[in-house]
Design an enzyme around this catalytic site. Structure first.
Site, short mmCIF file in Angstrom:
data_model
loop_
_atom_site.label_atom_id
_atom_site.label_comp_id
_atom_site.label_asym_id
_atom_site.label_seq_id
_atom_site.Cartn_x
_atom_site.Cartn_y
_atom_site.Cartn_z
N SER A 65 1.14 -1.11 0.34
CA SER A 65 -0.10 0.11 -0.40
C SER A 65 1.14 1.04 0.15
O SER A 65 0.29 2.57 -0.49
CB SER A 65 -0.77 -0.30 1.49
OG SER A 65 -1.70 -1.10 1.00
N LYS A 68 -0.07 3.46 -2.89
CA LYS A 68 -1.07 4.14 -3.13
C LYS A 68 -0.09 5.90 -3.21
O LYS A 68 -1.16 6.71 -4.29
CB LYS A 68 -1.71 3.93 -2.68
CG LYS A 68 -2.16 2.42 -2.44
CD LYS A 68 -3.52 2.32 -1.01
CE LYS A 68 -3.74 0.08 -1.27
NZ LYS A 68 -4.46 -0.24 0.13
N TYR A 190 -2.64 -3.00 -10.65
CA TYR A 190 -2.52 -2.86 -9.05
C TYR A 190 -1.87 -3.86 -8.06
O TYR A 190 -0.89 -3.50 -7.16
CB TYR A 190 -4.20 -2.50 -8.90
CG TYR A 190 -4.53 -2.01 -6.89
CD1 TYR A 190 -4.13 -0.94 -6.05
CD2 TYR A 190 -4.58 -3.59 -6.18
CE1 TYR A 190 -4.16 -0.86 -5.09
CE2 TYR A 190 -4.74 -3.68 -5.02
CZ TYR A 190 -4.07 -2.36 -4.23
OH TYR A 190 -4.36 -2.97 -2.86
N TYR A 242 -4.18 3.72 8.45
CA TYR A 242 -5.64 2.97 7.85
C TYR A 242 -6.67 3.85 9.14
O TYR A 242 -6.76 5.34 9.55
CB TYR A 242 -5.91 1.94 8.37
CG TYR A 242 -5.15 1.46 5.81
CD1 TYR A 242 -5.89 1.87 5.07
CD2 TYR A 242 -4.13 0.57 6.31
CE1 TYR A 242 -4.74 2.37 3.93
CE2 TYR A 242 -3.64 1.29 5.51
CZ TYR A 242 -3.42 0.64 4.35
OH TYR A 242 -2.98 0.33 2.92
N VAL A 260 1.48 -4.24 3.94
CA VAL A 260 0.91 -5.36 5.01
C VAL A 260 2.03 -5.60 4.79
O VAL A 260 2.09 -7.02 5.28
CB VAL A 260 -0.56 -5.48 3.89
CG1 VAL A 260 -0.25 -5.96 2.31
CG2 VAL A 260 -0.79 -6.35 5.10
O1 DON Z 1 -4.38 -4.41 -1.65
C1 DON Z 1 -4.22 -5.56 -0.73
O2 DON Z 1 -4.51 -5.86 -0.44
C2 DON Z 1 -2.36 -5.37 -0.67
N1 DON Z 1 -1.82 -5.32 -2.27
C3 DON Z 1 -2.10 -3.63 -0.25
C4 DON Z 1 -2.75 -3.58 0.85
C5 DON Z 1 -2.10 -2.69 1.98
O3 DON Z 1 -0.75 -2.89 1.52
C6 DON Z 1 -2.07 -2.75 3.18
N2 DON Z 1 -1.66 -2.48 4.72
N3 DON Z 1 -1.12 -2.37 5.44
#
Ligand code: DON
Length: 320
Positions: A65, A68, A190, A242, A260
């Site tokens: 993320s 983003k 994505y 978040y 994540v």
């Molecule tokens: O879309 C997803 O769920 C992951 N590729 C990225 C989510 C993420 O990194 C949330 N972060 N804490």
């Protein structure tokens, strides 16, 4: 030569949190479950190109993320604020990053940091650039990092195979006309952008590029427009962590973004970036040690935007 105060602080925090084992690896993307839970690295990169680091700062991990805010910045630069605002809001959601929901009333994603908003942003870029969209994202992040980045094919494949929740989000977006008909292709980009490999050092350089008004402090390459830097930092400040963003703003007080796989980047405007990597996450998907390190550095140096000892734009001069 005496150890620099920043290096000393990183070494102290590394020692303090190295033995902590709170949190869990993310496993909903199965490949992320193979990370070494003990990995722990910290890098600080200043807006004038100095680097301080400790631990596993060269260990590659996927950006997830943390990509983003940068795709959001790219979309703002290409489509302008108004066009982007017709598709994605800028309000904290208070919900988890992967919620299958839109903002009530507007029927837009709450913000570009939650998955719904980020997929919308990538789809917008894809609507203009098609198959070359991923290369443009990779080029931009590489320029910010100051070296050629690549992707972790295994993590990409793993998320592509199992990302049904994001697929549901993409179809919700399609239903509301927020993404063009090729939502699946945009989703694939994505997944790829999330699988870009970085180290703490890369992340700190990417962050320092924002701190340095969009220009990589070491290579001097202009990477982001100064107006989009302001917008990226604003959205990181309000939504980057978040459903922990409020408490983060309260306790740390600088724009940040987590991923994540265990990365966190925090930016002290016009001064420096802090990047951490430690893959054990708390219930909200933020790195446990990453939060502790940033809380510690903010307290030690008065980095919080509203700290009464915040030396703001003269922080570096005061310690160098
Ligand atoms: O879309 C997803 O769920 C992951 N590729 C990225 C989510 C993420 O990194 C949330 N972060 N804490």
């Amino acid at each position: 030569m005496p150890t620099h105060e920043l290096q000393q602080a990183l070494d102290d925090l590394y020692r303090r949190y190295q033995s902590t084992s709170h949190g869990q690896l993310a496993t909903y993307i199965p490949e992320l479950g193979n990370a070494n839970p003990e990995d722990f690295g910290i890098t600080i990169a200043t807006a004038d190109g100095a680097i301080f680091q400790t631990g596993d700062f060269d260990r590659p991990f996927t950006i997830q993320s943390i990509s983003k805010p940068f795709t959001f910045g790219m979309a703002l630069e290409e489509f302008g604020e108004e066009e982007v605002a017709t598709r994605v809001s800028v309000e904290p959601s208070g919900d988890t990053f992967n919620s299958i929901e839109l903002q009530s009333g507007t029927n837009r994603p709450h913000n570009p940091m939650v998955n719904a908003g980020a997929i919308t942003v990538t789809a917008l870029l894809h609507s203009r650039h098609g198959a070359s969209t991923f290369d443009l994202i990779l080029d931009r992040l590489s320029a910010a990092a100051g070296r050629r980045l690549s992707i972790d094919e295994r993590v990409y494949e793993s998320e592509r195979r199992t990302g049904h929740r994001n697929r549901a989000i993409a179809h919700l977006l399609l239903n509301f006309g927020l993404v063009h008909g090729e939502a699946e292709r945009a989703l694939d980009i994505y997944f790829r952008q999330c699988a870009i490999l970085v180290t703490c050092r890369d992340l700190a350089m990417i962050g320092a590029t924002l701190a340095n008004m969009g220009r990589n402090p070491i290579t001097g390459t202009p990477v982001f427009d100064i107006v989009s830097v302001k917008h990226m930092l604003s959205i990181m400040f309000t939504c980057g962590m978040y459903d922990y963003s409020g408490e983060w703003a309260y306790r740390v007080g600088v724009p940040a973004k987590s991923g994540v796989s265990g990365g966190v980047v925090a930016i002290v405007n016009r001064q420096m970036a802090i990047a951490t990597y430690s893959p054990r996450l708390d219930a909200r998907g933020n790195s446990c040690r990453g939060i502790n390190v940033c809380v510690g550095l903010a307290a030690r140096f008065g980095l919080h935007a509203f700290d009464c000892v915040n030396v703001g734009s003269s922080f570096l001069q005061s310690v160098l």
